[in-house]
Design a protein around this motif. Sequence first.
Motif, PDB file in Angstrom:
ATOM      1  N   ALA A 148       7.264 -22.413  27.484  1.00  0.00           N
ATOM      2  CA  ALA A 148       5.836 -22.245  27.217  1.00  0.00           C
ATOM      3  C   ALA A 148       5.089 -23.565  27.295  1.00  0.00           C
ATOM      4  O   ALA A 148       3.917 -23.603  27.692  1.00  0.00           O
ATOM      5  CB  ALA A 148       5.640 -21.613  25.835  1.00  0.00           C
ATOM      6  N   GLN A 179       7.379 -23.094  17.724  1.00  0.00           N
ATOM      7  CA  GLN A 179       6.439 -22.212  18.417  1.00  0.00           C
ATOM      8  C   GLN A 179       5.139 -22.069  17.635  1.00  0.00           C
ATOM      9  O   GLN A 179       4.043 -22.077  18.207  1.00  0.00           O
ATOM     10  CB  GLN A 179       7.069 -20.834  18.634  1.00  0.00           C
ATOM     11  CG  GLN A 179       8.214 -20.803  19.614  1.00  0.00           C
ATOM     12  CD  GLN A 179       8.743 -19.398  19.848  1.00  0.00           C
ATOM     13  OE1 GLN A 179       8.083 -18.410  19.528  1.00  0.00           O
ATOM     14  NE2 GLN A 179       9.943 -19.296  20.406  1.00  0.00           N
ATOM     15  N   VAL A 204       4.298 -17.095  23.158  1.00  0.00           N
ATOM     16  CA  VAL A 204       5.624 -16.516  23.291  1.00  0.00           C
ATOM     17  C   VAL A 204       5.698 -15.213  22.498  1.00  0.00           C
ATOM     18  O   VAL A 204       5.341 -15.174  21.317  1.00  0.00           O
ATOM     19  CB  VAL A 204       6.717 -17.472  22.763  1.00  0.00           C
ATOM     20  CG1 VAL A 204       8.103 -16.821  22.879  1.00  0.00           C
ATOM     21  CG2 VAL A 204       6.680 -18.797  23.507  1.00  0.00           C
ATOM     22  N   VAL A 229       5.200 -15.935  28.031  1.00  0.00           N
ATOM     23  CA  VAL A 229       6.652 -16.014  27.879  1.00  0.00           C
ATOM     24  C   VAL A 229       7.111 -14.840  27.016  1.00  0.00           C
ATOM     25  O   VAL A 229       6.578 -14.615  25.922  1.00  0.00           O
ATOM     26  CB  VAL A 229       7.084 -17.342  27.223  1.00  0.00           C
ATOM     27  CG1 VAL A 229       8.599 -17.374  27.032  1.00  0.00           C
ATOM     28  CG2 VAL A 229       6.623 -18.517  28.081  1.00  0.00           C
TER      29      VAL A 229
END
Length: 517
Positions: free
Chosen positions: A400, A427, A434, A408
């Motif tokens: 990502a 993340q 994602v 993603v």
Amino acid sequence: MNGADMLCDVLLVNGVDVCFANPGTSEMHFVAALDRKPAMRCILGLSEGVVTGAADGYARMADKPAATLLHLGPGLANGLANLHNARRARTPMLNVVGDHASYHLQYDAPLTSDIESLARPMSHWVGRAAGAADIRRCTEEGYAAALANRGVSTMILPADAAWGEVSLETLAPAAIPTPPAIDAEALKASVTALRSGKRVVIMLAGRAMREKPVETAGRIAASTGAALFSTSSGRSARGAGRAFVRPVPYKIDLAVEALKDFEVAICIGGPRPVTFFAYPGKPSTTLPPSCEVIQLAEHEHDLAEVLAILADALGIKPDADFVRNRFTQDDIQVPTGALTPDAISFAIGRRLPENAIIIDEGLTSVGQYPVLAPGLPPHDHLPITGGAIGIGIPLAAGAAIGAPDRKVIAMQADGSGMYTVQGLWTQAREQLDVVTVVFANSAYRILQGEMTNVGVNAYGRNAQRMLDLDAPKLDWCSLAKGLGVEAGRATTIEEFVKLFDGALSRRGPFLIEAVID
């Protein structure tokens, strides 16, 4: 200016502007230098497995190396499993591993270790800066080796080299060796085989699975009748409009059956296919014993150019037609019934966005994705290349960052996800786009299958307790929320479809815990 400043400047002048890090005391001068270089994006991982896995995903998508920053030998050791996967993916990266000041090593302090010996099995190049004045040479050599070898470089940075003074220098990008030339005899043998009328398979691996070389391979297959198969590739171009390249099946019996009729195999980007493990009474290689193997090119070659040369030698024009995968996404119906891996793969397939990135550590739970993939919108597939589980979540984070404008979607088995669950925090911190789908079957299902493969069809309590994850059950929604990622749980396919469609409609990280049988 100190050695750490020089290291940063050499990285930046060579385009390495992302550093995944989990530093310690010995690396503080490098951390301070990074703080003075706003062009360098620094990303913290809460475990070294996240750091190395994310660097792998980044380089696979950005097509350039990232740096990692690891703390001494133990920090490197914590990241070795995903460095193994990166080595198998032939991912270029430059690990910077701090060490004690050179004069301190003689005292054998508690964190002293043989870093070179730890690094060497998972690295294509290992070097140590002899002092501050040696940092430029060492960094340039490691960077160039990562690109020339298509693999992992590990540079050891003693603390006194980092804090030692250096002179200001005018820097320029390092010279990268030209890829080796194709072997004339191997090319001649390949052309002869493809014109012979024999049953020929072209085995693609590594960067031969990118979009342009896959197209060229498709033209060769259409012209000669050769079959296209793939082995280990860090990133594969899949989807409608592209040539169909069939992955060699993981299960040995299926692989042997798929390849049983071929008389010649032309390998481009990797060696002949082998089985992941040895099984009693079964072969270690999946091609027929009588099959001739021609090694046309290795990872270090320019594989797109190799395929272009092969096509030209066969008289195939660059614009020749080939059989393109038909677009079939619109044929996928909204799944109904039980929440199963097959149903989940249909739900993902029917809504997969164009140019998405699929992270595949679903292992036994990916359902029908491999069958659906050729008819879905064009996308890239990033698998677990070396078989060391625990790469999916960090690989998704790195991908990502390497391709920030692409969605993603990470298909993640629950047992392997627990190895590097800390990657969800990265993340969340970086607000990465994602969607993680956790196949929560509360078991190491792949190992249950391997028990059968080795001939054990019934087993008792001791074995069962090593293969189940249900006492207690993992609560993935709580884990995700505790690490800053919004999450939802699906126990029916209708709930999953609603959660997945919602996750696609927004940016940022989201996790779906799919509770499957």
